[in-house]
Design a protein around this motif. Sequence first.
Motif, PDB file in Angstrom:
ATOM      1  N   HIS A 212      36.788  38.349  32.924  1.00 38.28           N
ATOM      2  CA  HIS A 212      37.226  39.746  32.743  1.00 38.28           C
ATOM      3  C   HIS A 212      36.948  40.599  33.985  1.00 38.28           C
ATOM      4  CE1 HIS A 212      38.722  39.596  28.654  1.00 38.28           C
ATOM      5  NE2 HIS A 212      37.773  38.714  28.406  1.00 38.28           N
TER       6      HIS A 212
ATOM      7  N   LYS B 260      39.826  39.842  36.163  1.00 40.17           N
ATOM      8  CA  LYS B 260      41.023  40.460  35.576  1.00 40.17           C
ATOM      9  C   LYS B 260      41.075  41.956  35.928  1.00 40.17           C
ATOM     10  CE  LYS B 260      43.403  39.983  31.170  1.00 40.17           C
ATOM     11  NZ  LYS B 260      43.262  39.682  29.754  1.00 40.17           N
ATOM     12  N   ALA B 261      39.915  42.593  35.911  1.00 44.01           N
ATOM     13  CA  ALA B 261      39.867  44.038  36.173  1.00 44.01           C
ATOM     14  C   ALA B 261      40.047  44.372  37.648  1.00 44.01           C
ATOM     15  CB  ALA B 261      38.531  44.595  35.669  1.00 44.01           C
TER      16      ALA B 261
ATOM     17  N   ARG C 180      44.052  43.506  40.325  1.00 43.48           N
ATOM     18  CA  ARG C 180      45.297  44.262  40.470  1.00 43.48           C
ATOM     19  C   ARG C 180      45.394  44.936  41.831  1.00 43.48           C
ATOM     20  NH1 ARG C 180      44.704  48.326  37.639  1.00 43.48           N
ATOM     21  NH2 ARG C 180      42.515  47.890  37.498  1.00 43.48           N
TER      22      ARG C 180
ATOM     23  N   ARG D 102      33.881  49.992  41.141  1.00 46.10           N
ATOM     24  CA  ARG D 102      34.014  49.213  39.903  1.00 46.10           C
ATOM     25  C   ARG D 102      32.638  49.066  39.220  1.00 46.10           C
ATOM     26  NH1 ARG D 102      36.160  46.864  35.394  1.00 46.10           N
ATOM     27  NH2 ARG D 102      35.006  45.000  34.929  1.00 46.10           N
TER      28      ARG D 102
ATOM     29  N   SER E  40      32.582  56.100  31.746  1.00 42.09           N
ATOM     30  CA  SER E  40      32.975  55.920  30.343  1.00 42.09           C
ATOM     31  C   SER E  40      33.058  54.449  29.932  1.00 42.09           C
ATOM     32  CB  SER E  40      34.304  56.624  30.093  1.00 42.09           C
ATOM     33  OG  SER E  40      35.256  56.185  31.016  1.00 42.09           O
ATOM     34  N   GLU E  41      33.502  53.566  30.859  1.00 43.13           N
ATOM     35  CA  GLU E  41      33.606  52.135  30.511  1.00 43.13           C
ATOM     36  C   GLU E  41      32.257  51.515  30.166  1.00 43.13           C
ATOM     37  OE1 GLU E  41      35.725  49.777  33.395  1.00 43.13           O
ATOM     38  OE2 GLU E  41      37.282  51.290  33.570  1.00 43.13           O
ATOM     39  N   GLY E  42      31.195  52.140  30.640  1.00 50.62           N
ATOM     40  CA  GLY E  42      29.845  51.646  30.355  1.00 50.62           C
ATOM     41  C   GLY E  42      29.555  51.605  28.864  1.00 50.62           C
TER      42      GLY E  42
END
Lengths: 235, 271
Positions: free
Chosen positions: B8, B11-12, B15, B68, B76-78
């Motif tokens: 993952h 994947k992140a 891009r 990243r 927020s992803e944390g």
Amino acid sequence: MAMIEIRHLNKAYSNKPVLTDLSLAIDSGRIVGLLGPNGCGKSTLLKMMAGLISDYQGEILINGHQPGMETKALVSYLPEKTYLSGWMRPMDTFDLFADFYPDFDRRRAEDMLGRFRLEAGQPIKTMSKGMQEKLQLILVMSRQAKVYLLDEPMGGVDPATRSAILDLVLKNYQEDAVMILATHLIQDVERIFDRAILLGFNELVMDDEIDNIRQKYGKSVDEVFREVFKCSVSL
Amino acid sequence: MFSQLVKHEFKATRRLIPFIYLVTVLIILSNLAVRQLHMDWLSGMLLVLLILLGIGEVMMTYVVVFYRYYKNLYNSEGYLTHTLPVPPRQLLTSKILVSFIWLLISYLVMFAVVLTVILLKAEEYDQGLVQVLELVVQSTGLNQASVYWIAGLIFAYACLAILFLMAQIFFAITLGNCSRFHHLGLGGPIVSYLGVYFVSQIAILIGLIAVPLGLTVEDHVLKVVPRGMAAAFFNGQDFVIGLGSIVVIIALTVGLFTWTARLLKNHTSLR
């Protein structure tokens, strides 16, 4: 043994106490409303249980374990914020949850996605805030968790959707699980609560069964909340 | 779970980063293609663009991997990352591994840029790339085995330098996001980094001078000797390049990553 046990919990931000000597025990199979005014520590308490805040005094035990790897496998947490990356699509989020949570039910998630009319291939960055909140709720409720911690799950959605969300929560909630739901929208959700915990500033104002509160005060929880915190403001 | 974390993480990040490399490689190929056209203005413009990209792609990779790290753990992803049922040590290791691979590729791309620039300039003097490289090797006065040895040492040092910078920045971001530094906002990680940098530089300097381990050249052969730079400075012995700093950098890198893992485990505090 209660599923969640909190003993003498203290938490402060920059020497300003948020929670002081809080003790609670919550058994399995209960839906608990965590209520209180802004800044009283509701979100902080949920974050500590979810393992997002680890610097506190006191003890939190979930199924006998302190918040950590074991408890994260049992807890399904919905934060107030949008926590998904903008590039992801619902199908990517399903892959991620399926990879990390063995209790994630992909079929159920896909079914709920259809019910909320969300597209599996739509990037999250192109979704409205309400759509993103729905997707997060789908992810959280598609797990067969032992503990659900929902922080303002209906904060950004319209009144019609609130009712659909409540139905979704009730339909997918495991009956032997604990659900703690922090919200301001008490009127909309109090019908599903078994118990209400009212947090004030630095104190536990009330912790009782919903039926007892209604019987004791002759009012709904929403009315009791308004009365209690109206007093505290006027003081 | 570790393999899932790595999957993952790739994947992140896949891009944007490969796109930067692709653009750089395309500019390398364009430079090689236009050299036969004898269009000086186009060749000159492409060469400048290539040099800028060669520097820029490494810097952009650093920015992407560090941003990243911050975004995925403390923004927020944390809220999702820290609720995954994985040990913080694995979380950190997956980020170190994926970031290191991207950064290593970025340096390899930069190396390709450098070789392309040398090739283009050598052709202006009717020389080939191999001839220029042979000239460089001859000018060092070392035998062939020592040249290979020194090339391997430079590669190993580059890998260590990448890991050391990652250790410093990851640690600074993690420390700066502990609750005691929340009031500083973005200043928390910056102040932490300045502190780590200052202490590291002093430790490296001490290691360079005091640790009795160095490199010297004897009879056109590179040798490791049990002498540090202090011996050359104070006792007038033969000049050596101190390797003590490398020992210190290795120790600091391991220490900072270990400390970061402990902070992640015991002092996480999302705003």
